[in-house]
Design an enzyme around this catalytic site. Structure first.
Site, short mmCIF file in Angstrom:
data_model
loop_
_atom_site.label_atom_id
_atom_site.label_comp_id
_atom_site.label_asym_id
_atom_site.label_seq_id
_atom_site.Cartn_x
_atom_site.Cartn_y
_atom_site.Cartn_z
CD GLU A 11 -4.20 -3.09 0.83
OE1 GLU A 11 -3.88 -2.19 1.64
OE2 GLU A 11 -4.88 -4.09 1.24
CG HIS A 32 -7.69 -2.90 9.25
ND1 HIS A 32 -7.19 -2.33 8.46
CD2 HIS A 32 -7.75 -2.69 10.56
CE1 HIS A 32 -6.39 -1.08 9.35
NE2 HIS A 32 -7.24 -1.20 10.54
CG HIS A 37 -2.06 1.21 1.26
ND1 HIS A 37 -3.02 0.93 1.90
CD2 HIS A 37 -2.01 2.12 0.66
CE1 HIS A 37 -3.80 2.33 1.51
NE2 HIS A 37 -3.19 2.93 1.06
#
Length: 240
Positions: A70, A190, A43
């Site tokens: 991401e 997450h 990310h």
């Protein structure tokens, strides 16, 4: 089988703390694959506080499993994804200063924007996933964007798992069924860890992929990276 994608952002954070190239994120990604990871997730954020844009380019040359990038779909992210052409692009609604992803897309308000972005990314050959909260109202609008998958934001599940795991997982089971009926692939990520992962997989056996970084890297400090990846794989396979 649910695939395990290892997020290596925290490896880059550790490297950046000293300004050199130790640990080497490219070698860690290759080792993670060798140890059983079925995907590598990164990310890159605008301030490059962990994964740098050059890291993404370097990783694209060596990742042999599914590469997942991401990010918030600003101009730089879109250009990077179209250049790299990863297996998957995961869209998150993070503002530039966010410490970590902390909510999913409002696919009702942003449906038109997301539809254009999804179409543009799919033209580049990427599978697209949209980060989403476990609320039923967001799923049909997500499907209407043309996305291939949605990724369930699992922090609320993880936060309440030790209090009442049945109650914590209930909204995820509900929306997972909606996603399945809409023909959407299903990812999750997450705050998933060795303690809560198996139960989520048991309740949603058709999960396509989980993306795990922070907890996995923390566990690797105690158990070693190879053993840790295998432990996470076993959690996903326990109820298969």
């Amino acid at each position: 089988m649910t695939k395990l994608s290892v997020n290596i952002n925290k490896i880059a954070t550790l490297r950046n703390a000293r300004g050199a190239n130790n640990p080497n994120v490219v070698l860690v990604a290759q080792d993670a694959e060798r140890f059983g990871a079925e995907g590598i997730t990164v990310h890159p954020r605008p301030d490059e506080r962990h994964i740098r844009y050059q890291d993404v380019l370097d990783l694209a040359e060596v990742v042999t499993t599914e590469f997942n990038i991401e990010g918030y779909p600003d101009k730089r992210y879109m250009e990077l994804v179209k250049k790299v052409k990863p297996a998957q692009a995961t869209l998150v609604p993070d503002p530039p200063d966010a410490i970590t992803s902390n909510t999913g897309w409002d696919t009702i308000t942003h449906q038109s924007m997301l539809k254009d972005i999804v179409a543009e990314l799919k033209e580049s050959g990427c599978r697209v996933s949209i980060f989403i909260n476990p609320q039923a109202k967001y799923f049909e609008p997500a499907q209407l964007t043309g996305t291939d998958r949605v990724e369930l934001y699992t922090e609320p599940y993880a936060s309440h798992y030790l209090i009442d795991r049945e109650k914590a997982v209930a909204p995820y089971v509900e929306v997972a069924q909606i996603a399945k009926e809409l023909g959407l692939g299903l990812n999750a990520g997450h705050d998933l860890d060795l303690q809560n992962l198996a139960f989520l997989k048991h309740k949603i056996p058709f999960l396509d992929e989980v993306s795990i970084g922070h907890a996995l890297v923390c566990d690797a400090l105690y158990y070693g990276l190879e053993n840790t990846i295998q432990m996470y794989r076993r959690r996903l396979e326990e109820n298969s």
